[in-house]
Write an enzyme that holds these catalytic residues in place. Structure first.
Site, PDB file in Angstrom:
ATOM      1  N   LEU A 109       0.890  -1.148   0.000  1.00 18.93           N
ATOM      2  CA  LEU A 109       0.000   0.000   0.000  1.00 18.93           C
ATOM      3  C   LEU A 109       0.928   1.197   0.000  1.00 18.93           C
ATOM      4  CD1 LEU A 109      -2.924  -0.180   2.630  1.00 18.93           C
ATOM      5  CD2 LEU A 109      -3.128   0.225   0.175  1.00 18.93           C
ATOM      6  N   ASP A 110       0.679   2.179  -0.867  1.00 17.72           N
ATOM      7  CA  ASP A 110       1.519   3.383  -0.910  1.00 17.72           C
ATOM      8  C   ASP A 110       1.667   3.997   0.477  1.00 17.72           C
ATOM      9  OD1 ASP A 110       1.583   3.219  -3.616  1.00 17.72           O
ATOM     10  OD2 ASP A 110      -0.012   4.675  -3.966  1.00 17.72           O
ATOM     11  N   LYS A 111       2.749   4.727   0.653  1.00 17.89           N
ATOM     12  CA  LYS A 111       2.990   5.431   1.913  1.00 17.89           C
ATOM     13  C   LYS A 111       1.793   6.325   2.284  1.00 17.89           C
ATOM     14  CE  LYS A 111       6.225   8.728   3.947  1.00 17.89           C
ATOM     15  NZ  LYS A 111       7.407   9.557   3.698  1.00 17.89           N
ATOM     16  N   SER A 113      -1.281   5.992   1.325  1.00 15.59           N
ATOM     17  CA  SER A 113      -2.549   5.269   1.413  1.00 15.59           C
ATOM     18  C   SER A 113      -2.671   4.599   2.772  1.00 15.59           C
ATOM     19  CB  SER A 113      -2.632   4.220   0.308  1.00 15.59           C
ATOM     20  OG  SER A 113      -2.510   4.843  -0.956  1.00 15.59           O
TER      21      SER A 113
END
Length: 233
Positions: A109-111, A113
């Protein structure tokens, strides 16, 4: 809290020794009877139960138990990264989830997100779940910087061409959930896919939260918290 997956009461010592490949159950019983087995420095007794976190020795040699399979559902907060080699020294999810067994995130998961991510010590499970070709569903709630219009939802459903990746996203489910928010269910996991799709359609993501992976839901798990995935799940 003990992370023994079998039962909260531990596992029988003779079974533990046979599963660890140390000896057969019968042989284990004989060794226990002869006083050759210790648990946390004390001579073991017949029929006792142990946990994987305890130090067990046979004839003075430590027995490394087979690691119990761990599968956790974690609510990743914004600002936490899923890699251990982050350039800006941001806190990473492995350190955040303090588990006595070495676990790692299944997928990313993106930073920026937040939301559901699974963590496990079962490599084969990670590979099967995260392979794009498996078509597993992942559901997200998204908030953007402008009103969600019907044509925006239609384009998201149909697929959006992403020039940086030279690919058109697969058709997917999307629906409006509020003036500036929508729900989307993806079966592929392209790099920063939802953010890229939104940018192509002229808007920016303000907040992105994953609420489901396959049949596992985030539910009311608070940011930074984790729970064991149930046997049923």
């Amino acid at each position: 809290r003990n992370n023994d997956a079998k039962t909260d009461n531990g596992i029988r010592l003779n079974k533990y020794l046979s599963e660890a490949g140390s000896c057969s159950r019968r042989e284990a019983d004989r060794l226990i009877e002869d006083g050759k087995v210790t648990v946390d420095g004390r001579t073991a007794s017949m029929g006792m139960k142990v946990f994987t976190s305890q130090e067990i020795t046979v004839n003075g040699k430590r027995v490394e138990g087979k690691e119990r399979p761990v599968l956790l559902a974690v609510n990743k907060p914004r600002g936490i990264v899923c890699t251990t080699s982050d350039k800006d020294r941001a806190p990473n999810i492995v350190d955040m989830v303090d588990c006595p067994v070495r676990i790692y995130p299944a997928g990313r998961l993106d930073k920026e997100s937040e939301g559901l991510i699974l963590m496990t010590n079962q490599g084969d499970l990670v590979n099967r779940m995260m392979r794009g070709s498996s078509g597993h569903e992942k559901e997200y709630l998204v908030w953007i910087d402008r009103p969600v219009k019907p044509e925006f939802i239609q384009k998201m459903r149909k697929g959006v061409f992403l020039p940086e990746l030279d690919v058109t996203t697969k058709p997917c489910f999307a629906e409006k959930t509020g003036e500036k928010s929508f729900r989307i269910v993806l079966t592929q996991g392209l790099n920063r896919q939802i953010r890229r799709m939104c940018e192509q359609l002229g808007c920016k993501v303000r907040k992105l939260k994953r609420v489901r992976i396959m049949n596992i839901e985030l539910g009311d798990l608070k940011a930074g918290e984790s729970r064991q995935v149930s046997r049923k799940e």
